[in-house]
Design an enzyme around this catalytic site. Structure first.
Site, PDB file in Angstrom:
ATOM      1  N   HIS A  25      -6.508  -3.520  -0.521  1.00 25.38           N
ATOM      2  CA  HIS A  25      -5.437  -2.424  -1.631  1.00 25.38           C
ATOM      3  C   HIS A  25      -6.184  -3.335  -2.830  1.00 25.38           C
ATOM      4  O   HIS A  25      -6.004  -4.659  -2.708  1.00 25.38           O
ATOM      5  CB  HIS A  25      -3.833  -3.149  -1.704  1.00 25.38           C
ATOM      6  CG  HIS A  25      -3.293  -2.274  -0.693  1.00 25.38           C
ATOM      7  ND1 HIS A  25      -2.462  -1.659  -0.241  1.00 25.38           N
ATOM      8  CD2 HIS A  25      -3.133  -2.755   1.301  1.00 25.38           C
ATOM      9  CE1 HIS A  25      -1.694  -0.674   0.247  1.00 25.38           C
ATOM     10  NE2 HIS A  25      -2.557  -1.114   1.213  1.00 25.38           N
ATOM     11  N   HIS A  81      -8.222  -0.452   5.381  1.00 27.05           N
ATOM     12  CA  HIS A  81      -8.105  -0.811   3.853  1.00 27.05           C
ATOM     13  C   HIS A  81      -7.879  -2.049   3.219  1.00 27.05           C
ATOM     14  O   HIS A  81      -6.723  -2.557   3.009  1.00 27.05           O
ATOM     15  CB  HIS A  81      -7.119   0.515   3.721  1.00 27.05           C
ATOM     16  CG  HIS A  81      -5.667   0.096   4.104  1.00 27.05           C
ATOM     17  ND1 HIS A  81      -5.823   0.217   5.272  1.00 27.05           N
ATOM     18  CD2 HIS A  81      -4.778  -0.477   3.364  1.00 27.05           C
ATOM     19  CE1 HIS A  81      -4.613  -0.031   5.755  1.00 27.05           C
ATOM     20  NE2 HIS A  81      -3.497  -0.009   4.420  1.00 27.05           N
TER      21      HIS A  81
HETATM   22  P1  5GP Z   1       0.091  -0.475   4.670  1.00 25.00           P
HETATM   23  O1  5GP Z   1       0.734  -0.393   4.519  1.00 25.00           O
HETATM   24  O2  5GP Z   1      -1.133   0.167   5.652  1.00 25.00           O
HETATM   25  O3  5GP Z   1      -1.620  -1.930   4.117  1.00 25.00           O
HETATM   26  O4  5GP Z   1      -1.055   0.715   3.235  1.00 25.00           O
HETATM   27  C1  5GP Z   1      -1.092   2.306   3.079  1.00 25.00           C
HETATM   28  C2  5GP Z   1      -1.010   3.098   2.048  1.00 25.00           C
HETATM   29  O5  5GP Z   1      -1.657   3.848   1.870  1.00 25.00           O
HETATM   30  C3  5GP Z   1       0.149   2.614   1.279  1.00 25.00           C
HETATM   31  O6  5GP Z   1      -0.144   1.571   0.281  1.00 25.00           O
HETATM   32  C4  5GP Z   1       0.410   3.969   1.109  1.00 25.00           C
HETATM   33  O7  5GP Z   1       1.314   4.997  -0.111  1.00 25.00           O
HETATM   34  C5  5GP Z   1      -0.610   5.086   1.180  1.00 25.00           C
HETATM   35  N1  5GP Z   1      -0.889   6.090   2.338  1.00 25.00           N
HETATM   36  C6  5GP Z   1      -0.076   6.644   2.885  1.00 25.00           C
HETATM   37  N2  5GP Z   1      -0.312   7.893   3.465  1.00 25.00           N
HETATM   38  C7  5GP Z   1      -1.351   8.288   2.232  1.00 25.00           C
HETATM   39  C8  5GP Z   1      -1.876   9.585   1.821  1.00 25.00           C
HETATM   40  O8  5GP Z   1      -2.180  10.507   2.339  1.00 25.00           O
HETATM   41  N3  5GP Z   1      -3.408  10.021   1.142  1.00 25.00           N
HETATM   42  C9  5GP Z   1      -3.243   8.371  -0.212  1.00 25.00           C
HETATM   43  N4  5GP Z   1      -3.995   8.319  -0.967  1.00 25.00           N
HETATM   44  N5  5GP Z   1      -2.139   7.453   0.034  1.00 25.00           N
HETATM   45  C10 5GP Z   1      -1.386   7.014   1.207  1.00 25.00           C
END
Ligand code: 5GP
Ligand code: ZN
Length: 137
Positions: free
Chosen positions: A100, A98
């Site tokens: 951001h 993903h």
């Molecule tokens: P990472 O830390 O893996 O780069 O980011 C994962 C992101 O996914 C986090 O910013 C978190 O808030 C978001 N996230 C986690 N679970 C969900 C969800 O169920 N729905 C949405 N829309 N975002 C999520």
């Protein structure tokens, strides 16, 4: 299917989707770091960028490029930080690629990507560059 982003991509669980096509999907982060914080994901489950074929990476970043201006304008931001936590060691919490897109303002108090890292000695760039070119060959 246990991956949360796969479940969002298949509309099994809801999300605030702002754009989608055959390869990628963009939706608002559930715990936004700023208003408009958007994540862009490939529809197909893949954990890291290195595992993605070029056509899927192109489609993913095409959507990121398509969205960065509209996301910024929608919330009246001055810029955006665009980043990928690529692998568990980086703090990636969901092992589905993903990107951001986090809107930014001059006075938002957050730092640049440089602020993630501590100062310290590094190997000479010439030496490391040689190893990267070798790894590419
Ligand atoms: P990472 O830390 O893996 O780069 O980011 C994962 C992101 O996914 C986090 O910013 C978190 O808030 C978001 N996230 C986690 N679970 C969900 C969800 O169920 N729905 C949405 N829309 N975002 C999520
Ligand atoms: Zn997934």
């Amino acid at each position: 299917m246990s991956c949360i982003f796969c479940r969002i991509a298949s509309a099994e669980i809801p999300a605030e989707v702002v754009a989608q096509d055959g390869y990628a999907l963009a939706f608002l982060d559930i715990a936004p770091l700023a208003d408009g914080h958007t994540v862009v994901v490939p529809r197909r489950h893949v954990a890291t960028l290195e595992e993605m074929p070029p056509a899927e990476i192109e489609a993913l970043f095409r959507m990121v490029a398509h969205l960065s201006g509209p996301v910024r304008r929608a919330v009246g931001a001055a810029g955006s930080t665009i980043g990928v936590n690529n692998g568990a060691a980086t703090g990636q919490t969901i092992p589905h690629v993903h990107v951001h897109i986090v809107p930014r303002w001059d006075d938002d108090g957050a730092g640049s990507v440089h602020t993630i890292f501590r100062p310290g000695s590094r190997r000479p760039v010439g030496e490391v560059g040689k190893e990267i070119r070798k790894a590419l060959a």
